[in-house]
Design a protein around this motif. Sequence first.
Motif, mmCIF file in Angstrom:
data_model
loop_
_atom_site.group_PDB
_atom_site.id
_atom_site.type_symbol
_atom_site.label_atom_id
_atom_site.label_comp_id
_atom_site.label_asym_id
_atom_site.label_seq_id
_atom_site.Cartn_x
_atom_site.Cartn_y
_atom_site.Cartn_z
ATOM 1 N N SER A 10 0.950 -1.131 0.068
ATOM 2 C CA SER A 10 0.097 0.128 -0.051
ATOM 3 C C SER A 10 0.812 1.237 -0.172
ATOM 4 C CB SER A 10 -0.636 -0.121 1.218
ATOM 5 O OG SER A 10 -1.700 1.286 1.097
ATOM 6 N N ASP A 11 0.505 2.264 -0.674
ATOM 7 C CA ASP A 11 1.315 3.577 -1.122
ATOM 8 C C ASP A 11 1.117 4.288 0.371
ATOM 9 O OD1 ASP A 11 2.026 2.979 -3.479
ATOM 10 O OD2 ASP A 11 0.291 3.832 -4.413
ATOM 11 N N ARG A 12 -0.139 4.323 1.028
ATOM 12 C CA ARG A 12 -0.120 5.069 2.151
ATOM 13 C C ARG A 12 -0.222 4.254 3.307
ATOM 14 N NH1 ARG A 12 -5.268 8.899 2.145
ATOM 15 N NH2 ARG A 12 -6.314 7.039 2.226
ATOM 16 N N PRO A 13 0.210 4.351 4.381
ATOM 17 C CA PRO A 13 0.223 3.472 5.698
ATOM 18 C C PRO A 13 -1.079 3.885 6.344
ATOM 19 C CG PRO A 13 2.081 5.077 6.062
ATOM 20 C CD PRO A 13 1.332 5.466 4.492
ATOM 21 N N CYS A 14 -1.471 2.654 7.280
ATOM 22 C CA CYS A 14 -2.660 2.854 7.996
ATOM 23 C C CYS A 14 -2.061 3.528 9.318
ATOM 24 C CB CYS A 14 -3.532 1.615 8.032
ATOM 25 S SG CYS A 14 -4.655 1.694 9.428
ATOM 26 N N THR A 15 -2.745 4.574 9.859
ATOM 27 C CA THR A 15 -2.301 4.997 11.035
ATOM 28 C C THR A 15 -2.800 4.274 12.279
ATOM 29 O OG1 THR A 15 -4.078 6.534 11.397
ATOM 30 C CG2 THR A 15 -2.314 7.237 10.035
ATOM 31 N N ALA A 16 -2.159 4.521 13.567
ATOM 32 C CA ALA A 16 -2.367 3.826 14.676
ATOM 33 C C ALA A 16 -4.392 3.895 15.012
ATOM 34 C CB ALA A 16 -1.806 4.342 15.810
ATOM 35 N N GLU A 17 -4.729 5.292 14.820
ATOM 36 C CA GLU A 17 -5.947 5.373 14.956
ATOM 37 C C GLU A 17 -6.803 4.683 13.995
ATOM 38 O OE1 GLU A 17 -9.082 9.190 15.242
ATOM 39 O OE2 GLU A 17 -7.082 9.602 14.926
ATOM 40 N N GLU A 76 -0.285 1.444 21.911
ATOM 41 C CA GLU A 76 0.294 -0.081 21.964
ATOM 42 C C GLU A 76 0.383 -0.213 20.323
ATOM 43 O OE1 GLU A 76 -1.696 -2.750 24.896
ATOM 44 O OE2 GLU A 76 -3.207 -1.748 23.843
ATOM 45 N N LEU A 77 -0.405 0.489 19.253
ATOM 46 C CA LEU A 77 -0.316 0.322 18.056
ATOM 47 C C LEU A 77 1.068 0.816 17.427
ATOM 48 C CD1 LEU A 77 -3.856 -0.056 16.948
ATOM 49 C CD2 LEU A 77 -2.659 -1.896 17.313
ATOM 50 N N ILE A 78 1.305 2.061 17.756
ATOM 51 C CA ILE A 78 2.428 3.023 17.396
ATOM 52 C C ILE A 78 3.753 2.069 17.884
ATOM 53 C CG2 ILE A 78 3.736 5.175 18.076
ATOM 54 C CD1 ILE A 78 0.989 6.496 18.391
ATOM 55 N N SER A 79 3.612 1.338 18.921
ATOM 56 C CA SER A 79 4.650 0.690 19.383
ATOM 57 C C SER A 79 5.126 -0.462 18.532
ATOM 58 C CB SER A 79 4.835 0.217 20.885
ATOM 59 O OG SER A 79 3.670 -0.724 20.890
ATOM 60 N N GLU A 80 3.800 -0.944 17.797
ATOM 61 C CA GLU A 80 4.008 -2.094 16.710
ATOM 62 C C GLU A 80 4.198 -1.514 15.403
ATOM 63 O OE1 GLU A 80 4.469 -5.006 17.623
ATOM 64 O OE2 GLU A 80 3.985 -4.845 19.667
ATOM 65 N N GLY A 81 4.581 -0.246 15.069
ATOM 66 C CA GLY A 81 4.825 0.361 13.783
ATOM 67 C C GLY A 81 3.960 1.063 13.107
ATOM 68 N N PHE A 82 2.629 1.033 13.640
ATOM 69 C CA PHE A 82 1.635 1.872 12.958
ATOM 70 C C PHE A 82 2.043 3.535 13.281
ATOM 71 C CE2 PHE A 82 -0.519 -2.185 13.669
ATOM 72 C CZ PHE A 82 -1.179 -2.089 12.322
ATOM 73 N N PRO A 83 2.048 4.429 12.092
ATOM 74 C CA PRO A 83 2.113 5.654 12.547
ATOM 75 C C PRO A 83 1.299 6.376 13.253
ATOM 76 C CG PRO A 83 1.655 5.316 10.089
ATOM 77 C CD PRO A 83 1.712 3.850 10.961
ATOM 78 N N ASP A 84 1.896 7.344 13.783
ATOM 79 C CA ASP A 84 0.983 8.324 14.449
ATOM 80 C C ASP A 84 0.078 9.196 13.650
ATOM 81 O OD1 ASP A 84 -0.417 9.799 16.576
ATOM 82 O OD2 ASP A 84 1.012 10.483 17.629
ATOM 83 N N ALA A 85 -1.212 9.864 13.990
ATOM 84 C CA ALA A 85 -1.655 10.719 12.999
ATOM 85 C C ALA A 85 -0.636 11.782 12.441
ATOM 86 C CB ALA A 85 -3.103 11.421 13.799
ATOM 87 N N VAL A 86 0.129 12.306 13.242
ATOM 88 C CA VAL A 86 1.038 13.411 13.110
ATOM 89 C C VAL A 86 2.688 12.529 12.169
ATOM 90 C CG1 VAL A 86 2.637 15.295 13.544
ATOM 91 C CG2 VAL A 86 0.718 14.961 14.562
ATOM 92 N N THR A 87 2.274 12.429 11.124
ATOM 93 C CA THR A 87 3.400 11.759 10.061
ATOM 94 C C THR A 87 4.748 12.426 10.205
ATOM 95 O OG1 THR A 87 3.130 13.071 8.306
ATOM 96 C CG2 THR A 87 1.912 11.023 8.810
#
Length: 421
Positions: free
Chosen positions: A166-173, A193-204
């Motif tokens: 996917s070109d755009r990653p799914c954020t933690a939210e 918890e999801l940010i610690s598993e590699g999902f980006p925060d809403a602020v890239t």
Amino acid sequence: MRLVRLGGEPTKVGADVRAALAAWGDGTSVLGGVALLGVTPPGCARPLDALIVLPRVVLVVVGVDLPSPALRLEAPLQGRWKVDGWPLTRHDGANSPAEEALAATRAVTARLQEVRAEPLPVCTVIAVGPYVERVIQPTSDIHRGVRVLHPKPSSLLSAVRELAISDRPCTAEQACRLLAGLHEEAGDLHSGELISEGFPDAVTADLASASTALIPRYRDLPVVEQPVPPKRKGPRVALAALALLAVVVLLVVVVSSGSGDRQPVAQNQAPTSTRSTVDDLDFTPRGNEKSTNCARESYGDVQTWFDAHPCSGLIRTLFEVSEPRRAAVSIAVVSFSDPADAEEFQKLADTPGTGAIADLVSSGKGWTNGPASFEGAAFASSRDTKRVRVVQVVWIGAPSSPDDVSLRGIAARALRLPLPG
């Protein structure tokens, strides 16, 4: 990779899937993401061995238990599976377990659309066991985003990396909402918890590093008086400007005269890169050649076919890939004046034992420290109306196999390289 166990393994090979995922550990040191084990998503007819949610892909993992260990498994999506040359028999009479896995993928896709989750590609992994040394899959099935494999940690990891496109990653939210739509308990994970598993925060990262200088709103802009026409420059200023211009002209003449016979270089020209990148994989060109005689550059049944159906153009290109280890890529782009000829040629090229277009290495046009040959190459092809692209990939300095998962992943990426003109 965070493991969330929501049920037992529906198949025996599911234990191997769980062990492979557990071997990656928590956090993002290997991959990241969340794996729901033994989950039954809404609309799915059976529990899944794993449902892996990553920032760039959702993987539906369905286990298939074979009667015994196998050296070779032929696993097409359409048609009967064969184990060491013998047709696979199932208690339910089905020719292939692939349809069951594809039905599960369709159910997950429908559920994500229903809850309006972040649109991510949903791909299928069919885990087979207790052990399979070699899996044979048609190239067209691989392009559909389906992988059949024995779930060793390395093979499963390679498949996941190939499919996370996917070109755009799914954020933690967004991942929180996605997981909640797949299972109620999975929605208990919070964004931290999801940010610690590699999902980006809403602020890239891009936004965080951007300039934050305040720009006044339109209505707050100060009123600017009419500009006063500038005063005419005096003779001293004009003479200084002319002197500066003369110095610049003199410097240009000196530089140009010292360049000898060299061609002038365009100023302010944007630097160009010789590499092409697909899914974070760099392809470095190692040579190319154009021709209009495809029969002369091919062999076997392919050469005979070209004698009766001449091509309108042939471009052969070599690339080198250095991650995760050095590999060589040969691409032949064949052009035709008739789309029917392009379709017929692709079918012939996809048939094993019918010959091929000779790669540039076999023609003595390789590169230093490159491959000795493309023996045992992984193969892929694609067609775009009147053009067919044929890809071969081998390891450099190591034996290669047409069924090597990593090589096939590189070949699949090479199909998406920009086409030469």
